[in-house]
Design an enzyme around this catalytic site. Sequence first.
Site, PDB file in Angstrom:
ATOM      1  N   HIS A 115       0.872  -1.182   0.072  1.00  0.00           N
ATOM      2  CA  HIS A 115       0.105  -0.008   0.082  1.00  0.00           C
ATOM      3  C   HIS A 115       0.897   1.151  -0.059  1.00  0.00           C
ATOM      4  O   HIS A 115       1.345   1.690   1.062  1.00  0.00           O
ATOM      5  CB  HIS A 115      -0.821   0.052   1.219  1.00  0.00           C
ATOM      6  N   ASP A 135      -1.852  -0.746  -4.141  1.00  0.00           N
ATOM      7  CA  ASP A 135      -2.655   0.677  -4.497  1.00  0.00           C
ATOM      8  C   ASP A 135      -1.515   1.695  -4.251  1.00  0.00           C
ATOM      9  O   ASP A 135      -0.524   1.548  -3.233  1.00  0.00           O
ATOM     10  CB  ASP A 135      -3.925   0.505  -3.710  1.00  0.00           C
TER      11      ASP A 135
HETATM   12  O1  G3I Z   1     -20.356  -3.761   5.440  1.00  0.00           O
HETATM   13  C1  G3I Z   1     -20.436  -3.090   6.413  1.00  0.00           C
HETATM   14  C2  G3I Z   1     -21.498  -2.358   6.415  1.00  0.00           C
HETATM   15  O2  G3I Z   1     -22.818  -2.789   6.646  1.00  0.00           O
HETATM   16  C3  G3I Z   1     -21.748  -1.307   7.767  1.00  0.00           C
HETATM   17  O3  G3I Z   1     -22.590  -0.509   7.932  1.00  0.00           O
HETATM   18  C4  G3I Z   1     -20.094  -0.547   7.864  1.00  0.00           C
HETATM   19  C5  G3I Z   1     -20.097   0.183   9.244  1.00  0.00           C
HETATM   20  O4  G3I Z   1     -18.730   0.338   9.733  1.00  0.00           O
HETATM   21  O5  G3I Z   1     -18.994  -1.342   7.704  1.00  0.00           O
HETATM   22  C6  G3I Z   1     -19.091  -2.149   6.854  1.00  0.00           C
HETATM   23  O6  G3I Z   1     -17.964  -3.152   6.779  1.00  0.00           O
HETATM   24  C7  G3I Z   1     -16.686  -2.518   6.505  1.00  0.00           C
HETATM   25  C8  G3I Z   1     -16.013  -3.324   5.327  1.00  0.00           C
HETATM   26  O7  G3I Z   1     -14.701  -2.695   5.125  1.00  0.00           O
HETATM   27  C9  G3I Z   1     -16.843  -3.126   4.125  1.00  0.00           C
HETATM   28  O8  G3I Z   1     -16.874  -1.919   3.539  1.00  0.00           O
HETATM   29  C10 G3I Z   1     -15.813  -2.356   7.859  1.00  0.00           C
HETATM   30  O9  G3I Z   1     -16.373  -1.768   8.698  1.00  0.00           O
HETATM   31  C11 G3I Z   1     -14.493  -2.038   7.449  1.00  0.00           C
HETATM   32  O10 G3I Z   1     -13.618  -2.100   8.615  1.00  0.00           O
HETATM   33  C12 G3I Z   1     -13.970  -2.809   6.503  1.00  0.00           C
HETATM   34  O11 G3I Z   1     -12.660  -2.329   6.081  1.00  0.00           O
HETATM   35  C13 G3I Z   1     -11.736  -3.296   5.497  1.00  0.00           C
HETATM   36  C14 G3I Z   1     -10.457  -3.314   6.194  1.00  0.00           C
HETATM   37  O12 G3I Z   1      -9.446  -4.239   5.510  1.00  0.00           O
HETATM   38  C15 G3I Z   1     -10.600  -3.944   7.810  1.00  0.00           C
HETATM   39  O13 G3I Z   1     -11.032  -5.391   7.631  1.00  0.00           O
HETATM   40  C16 G3I Z   1     -11.433  -2.624   4.100  1.00  0.00           C
HETATM   41  O14 G3I Z   1     -12.586  -2.824   3.394  1.00  0.00           O
HETATM   42  C17 G3I Z   1     -10.157  -3.422   3.439  1.00  0.00           C
HETATM   43  O15 G3I Z   1     -10.055  -3.118   2.076  1.00  0.00           O
HETATM   44  C18 G3I Z   1      -9.219  -3.722   4.306  1.00  0.00           C
HETATM   45  O16 G3I Z   1      -8.269  -4.580   3.693  1.00  0.00           O
HETATM   46  C19 G3I Z   1      -7.245  -4.592   4.648  1.00  0.00           C
HETATM   47  C20 G3I Z   1      -6.457  -6.189   4.293  1.00  0.00           C
HETATM   48  O17 G3I Z   1      -7.410  -6.825   4.619  1.00  0.00           O
HETATM   49  C21 G3I Z   1      -5.280  -6.138   5.158  1.00  0.00           C
HETATM   50  N1  G3I Z   1      -4.344  -5.373   4.827  1.00  0.00           N
HETATM   51  C22 G3I Z   1      -4.695  -3.757   4.920  1.00  0.00           C
HETATM   52  C23 G3I Z   1      -5.862  -3.631   4.116  1.00  0.00           C
HETATM   53  C24 G3I Z   1      -6.376  -2.174   4.024  1.00  0.00           C
HETATM   54  O18 G3I Z   1      -6.727  -1.811   5.492  1.00  0.00           O
END
Ligand code: G3I
Length: 302
Positions: free
Chosen positions: A206, A237
């Site tokens: 990243h 990215d």
């Molecule tokens: O889908 C729910 C939704 O229903 C809810 O209302 C909302 C409120 O918080 O959350 C939504 O879920 C979110 C999800 O992404 C989908 O958008 C989570 O809160 C959010 O924490 C989650 O973030 C993800 C993050 O990891 C945490 O696991 C990111 O999409 C994802 O791109 C990111 O990916 C990580 C890799 O797994 C590990 N390396 C770093 C990378 C970037 O942080």
Amino acid sequence: ETTLGAAAAQSGRYFGTAVAVNRLNDSAYTNILNREFNQVTAENEMKIDALQPQQGQFNWGNGDRLVQHARSRNMQVRGHTLAWHSQQPDWMRNMSGQQLRNAMLNHVTQVATHYRGQIAWWDVVNEAFEDGSSGARRNSNLERTGSDWIEAAFRAARTADPNAQLCYNDYNIDNWNDAKTQAVYRMVRDFKQRGVPIDCVGLQSHFTGGSNYPSNYRTTLSSFAALGVDVHITELDIRNAPSDAYRNTVNDCLAVPRCKGITVWGIRDSDSWRSNESPLLFDGGGNKKAAYNAVLNALNSA
Ligand code: G3I
């Protein structure tokens, strides 16, 4: 070649993307996915909280849907991720000690068994080291079960799915001079020396562009590879998607025989976890950006 996946395949590599499973219903999204990419990683749907929201109750629906989509189109699947301090369900976050260790190992075993034979690479353990200059393990509930938790997870994964390649995955291990990079390097070296089953290292990558793309990235890739593991660029990215940083990243992978492929962390800028930084290869309208052409040309010149 005219697509990323086909261009990467010329040198035996893949070019993949993170997929948000609910977006498979968006035809603009899925058209790009199916046209350009030959590898997928579930952005969130195969994390611990997604797969085992209640202890002992597994939710396979979204993960299975992605695996089906991929396998019916000859896309390889990277499993992400079996053991991680983050995205743990509440029941696991509240655990400690032997109870947590057993629950973690059970999760690894159940998930790797469910997907046995369908996953090319597992991110067995994700982000287990501190940032900064300490080179220490991250202080997490898993680490507090004993610092051998990482190798225990790898052994459980190997037993459950002997044919999957087992990776350690992390961010900020791109600059060869960073303490965190060196600490992960020492762990992998130790694992190889002691026969702990590890096959690969994932560099999330990243980048923020400019100086955050490290000029010694190729050294990092080749140094890990020299330990006898494959290397993968797993979550690429780059802030503002500068063409030169994307080109350099691809060329560094192509220069290292054990760099097996590249996964970008989303398709369109609007799909990105850092969408305000426009870090991907397609704009919100699904149009190819300059960085896309830089990547495609680099892959085609290999
Ligand atoms: O889908 C729910 C939704 O229903 C809810 O209302 C909302 C409120 O918080 O959350 C939504 O879920 C979110 C999800 O992404 C989908 O958008 C989570 O809160 C959010 O924490 C989650 O973030 C993800 C993050 O990891 C945490 O696991 C990111 O999409 C994802 O791109 C990111 O990916 C990580 C890799 O797994 C590990 N390396 C770093 C990378 C970037 O942080």
